[in-house]
Scaffold this active site. Sequence first.
Site, PDB file in Angstrom:
ATOM      1  N   GLN A  69       0.814  -1.209   0.000  1.00  0.00           N
ATOM      2  CA  GLN A  69       0.000   0.000   0.000  1.00  0.00           C
ATOM      3  C   GLN A  69       0.857   1.272   0.000  1.00  0.00           C
ATOM      4  O   GLN A  69       2.050   1.227   0.302  1.00  0.00           O
ATOM      5  CB  GLN A  69      -0.891   0.011   1.244  1.00  0.00           C
ATOM      6  CG  GLN A  69      -1.914  -1.106   1.277  1.00  0.00           C
ATOM      7  CD  GLN A  69      -2.847  -0.976   2.472  1.00  0.00           C
ATOM      8  OE1 GLN A  69      -2.797  -1.784   3.382  1.00  0.00           O
ATOM      9  NE2 GLN A  69      -3.677   0.050   2.471  1.00  0.00           N
ATOM     10  N   HIS A  70       0.199   2.376  -0.319  1.00  0.00           N
ATOM     11  CA  HIS A  70       0.677   3.753  -0.062  1.00  0.00           C
ATOM     12  C   HIS A  70       1.779   4.295  -0.971  1.00  0.00           C
ATOM     13  O   HIS A  70       2.003   5.505  -1.000  1.00  0.00           O
ATOM     14  CB  HIS A  70       1.170   3.934   1.393  1.00  0.00           C
ATOM     15  CG  HIS A  70       0.308   3.299   2.427  1.00  0.00           C
ATOM     16  ND1 HIS A  70      -1.039   3.548   2.517  1.00  0.00           N
ATOM     17  CD2 HIS A  70       0.604   2.404   3.418  1.00  0.00           C
ATOM     18  CE1 HIS A  70      -1.542   2.833   3.521  1.00  0.00           C
ATOM     19  NE2 HIS A  70      -0.561   2.127   4.079  1.00  0.00           N
ATOM     20  N   ASP A 223      -2.518  -4.904  -0.268  1.00  0.00           N
ATOM     21  CA  ASP A 223      -2.140  -6.284   0.105  1.00  0.00           C
ATOM     22  C   ASP A 223      -2.879  -6.788   1.342  1.00  0.00           C
ATOM     23  O   ASP A 223      -3.280  -7.960   1.404  1.00  0.00           O
ATOM     24  CB  ASP A 223      -0.625  -6.460   0.241  1.00  0.00           C
ATOM     25  CG  ASP A 223       0.055  -5.502   1.189  1.00  0.00           C
ATOM     26  OD1 ASP A 223      -0.619  -4.639   1.799  1.00  0.00           O
ATOM     27  OD2 ASP A 223       1.285  -5.602   1.327  1.00  0.00           O
TER      28      ASP A 223
HETATM   29  O1  LIG Z   1       1.801   0.067   4.882  1.00  0.00           O
HETATM   30  C1  LIG Z   1       1.243  -0.992   5.032  1.00  0.00           C
HETATM   31  C2  LIG Z   1      -0.157  -1.077   5.510  1.00  0.00           C
HETATM   32  O2  LIG Z   1      -0.695   0.158   5.862  1.00  0.00           O
HETATM   33  C3  LIG Z   1       2.001  -2.266   4.729  1.00  0.00           C
HETATM   34  O3  LIG Z   1       1.316  -3.395   5.191  1.00  0.00           O
HETATM   35  C4  LIG Z   1       2.308  -2.361   3.266  1.00  0.00           C
HETATM   36  O4  LIG Z   1       1.081  -2.626   2.589  1.00  0.00           O
HETATM   37  C5  LIG Z   1       3.401  -3.360   2.959  1.00  0.00           C
HETATM   38  O5  LIG Z   1       3.078  -4.667   3.266  1.00  0.00           O
HETATM   39  P1  LIG Z   1       4.103  -5.905   3.262  1.00  0.00           P
HETATM   40  O6  LIG Z   1       4.856  -5.843   1.970  1.00  0.00           O
HETATM   41  O7  LIG Z   1       4.959  -5.799   4.460  1.00  0.00           O
HETATM   42  O8  LIG Z   1       3.220  -7.125   3.322  1.00  0.00           O
END
Ligand SMILES: O=C(CO)[C@@H](O)[C@H](O)COP(=O)(O)O
Length: 469
Positions: A69-70, A223
Site C-alpha cells: 500500500q501507499h 495487500d
Molecule cells: O503500509 C502498510 C499497511 O498500511 C504495509 O502493510 C504495506 O502494505 C506493505 O506490506 P508488506 O509488503 O509488508 O506485506
Amino acid sequence: MSLVAGVDSSTQSTKVLLVESETGEIVDSGRASHPDGTECPPEAWWEALQEAGKGLLDRAEAVAVAGQQHGMVALDADDRVVRPALLWNDTRSAPQAERLTAEHGGPGAWAADTGLVLAASFTATKLAWLAENEQGNAAKTVSVMLPHDWLTMKLRDVTAAEATTDRSDASGTGYWSPATGDYVTDRLVQAFGRELALPRVAAPNEIVGRTPWGAAVAPGTGDNAGAALGLGLGPGDVVVSLGTSGTVFGVSDVPAADASGLVAGFADATGRYLPLVCTLNAARVLDTFRTLLGVEHAEFDALAIAAEPGAGGLTLLPYLDGERTPNRPNATGVLSGLTTGATRADLARAAVEGMLSAQADGLAALAAQGLQAKRVLLIGGAAASEAVRRIAPGVFGVDVEVPPTAEYVALGAAKQAAWALSGSQNPPQWNTGDTARLTGTAAANTSFRSAVEQYATLRDETSSWASHQ
Ligand SMILES: O=C(CO)[C@@H](O)[C@H](O)COP(=O)(O)O
Ligand SMILES: Nc1ncnc2c1ncn2[C@@H]1O[C@H](COP(=O)(O)OP(=O)(O)O)[C@@H](O)[C@H]1O
C-alpha cells in the site's frame, strides 16, 4: 475448469498463484524478488511480475494484482515514471506529515475526512515531500497512483487516463474518504499544492479491462485487504500478518476514524471496512538478529525457544527502521537489560518477544476501536517461524490460529479475479483448510507477563527521548 491468477506485489517480492476458480485450489505458483530499499523504480515490479507470472498468467481467464500500500508512483504527461516510487516504509516525509496535520485542522479533522491521521507512510505526505524537495520532478507530475494501480494499468496496456484503483488502496492515500467513497480533492491540494489526475475507483468485483492476450482484469487491491479476502474473514477474526510490515486488522461494517492515529481507517476489498494497525518492523527484526547471530531460521527458532520467557531480562524495543505505530519515524531499536549473563538464546528470544509485543499493542488499539479479537490468525513470512508460533499466544494473551501456509494476499487477488469473472454479487467461498490452534494457557500467560511488562515499560520510557520524537 477455469483458472484465475492472483498477484501479490509486496515489499520484498512478487508472488503469483494460478488457482482453480470454482474451488480455490492452487494449481501453480511463481515468485521473484524485488530490490532492497525504501524507494523502487516501478519497472522492477513489472519485471518481477513477468518473471513470477511466466507460464501462469497466460493460462488465466482473469487476473488481479494486490500490492504493497501507499507507495507514490508519480507520472508525467507521457505516463513516464517521474522518479523511483517512495514506498510505505520510507520515513523521509515525516516533517511533511507533521506540517500538514498542524496546518490543516489537526489529527481529528484528517481522521474525519480521510480515515487517517497522517504519518510518513501515507501517499499524501510523500506528495508534499516531492513538492517541497524536488520541484523539477513535481512540476513534471500530472498523475499519481499506487503500486497496484500502476501494475494493473501495465497489465491492461492502457494509459494513466484509463487507470483504476480500488476502495482499499484509495483509502491509504490520505486524499480519499472511506465514509463517502469519494476523493477529497482539498486534501490532495493541501498536500501537493495543486490537483493531479487520479485513477478511477472501481467497484470491488468489476472487470476493469483485458490483458493484451484477452484475460479479464479485476481492480486489484491493497495487500492487507487482499489477505482479508483470501482468508474470508468473519466477525471477531483478527489477522496478525508478519511480513516486512507487521499488520493487525479485521473486517468491519463501519468505517474507523481514530484521532489517536493508532488505527488506520481503511476500506476493504468487498465494500466493507478494514481497521488496521501497521508497524514498520516485523519479519526483518528477526532477520537482523538472525544475521547478527549467524544462524538460519531453524537454528534461530531453536535458540529463541530454548530461552525462558522474559529472555533473562533482555528487552528489545524493535523500532529498527523508525516506527509508524506509535509514530516515531526517527526512532531506532533499543536493547535493554544487557548483562554479562546474557546468552545467544536470550538475544533471539528478546527479538521474537519484542517484535510480537509491538503487534500486541496493535491488538489493544483495535480493541479500543471496538474490534475485539475472538481469534487471531497468524500469517505472513515470519508466521513460518516455530518460535513465533510458540511465543505468540503468550505475548498476545489469546489463542492463536495458523492457517495452512499459503500466500493469502495472492490468494485474495485470485479470489477477486474469480469473483469478477463470475459476475456474482458475493465473492466465491473457498475452503482454505483447517487452521492449527496454538493455545496460550493461563500458566503461559503468567510466565509471559514479565516480558510484556518489561516491553511496555521500555516503550513508555523511551517515548520522551529526543531521538524517538
Ligand atoms: O503500509 C502498510 C499497511 O498500511 C504495509 O502493510 C504495506 O502494505 C506493505 O506490506 P508488506 O509488503 O509488508 O506485506
Ligand atoms: N521460517 C521463517 N522464520 C522467520 N522469518 C521468515 C521465515 N521464512 C521467511 N521469513 C521472513 O519473511 C519475510 C518475507 O515475508 P513476506 O510476508 O513475503 O514479506 P513482504 O510481504 O513484506 O514482502 C522475510 O523477511 C523472511 O526472512
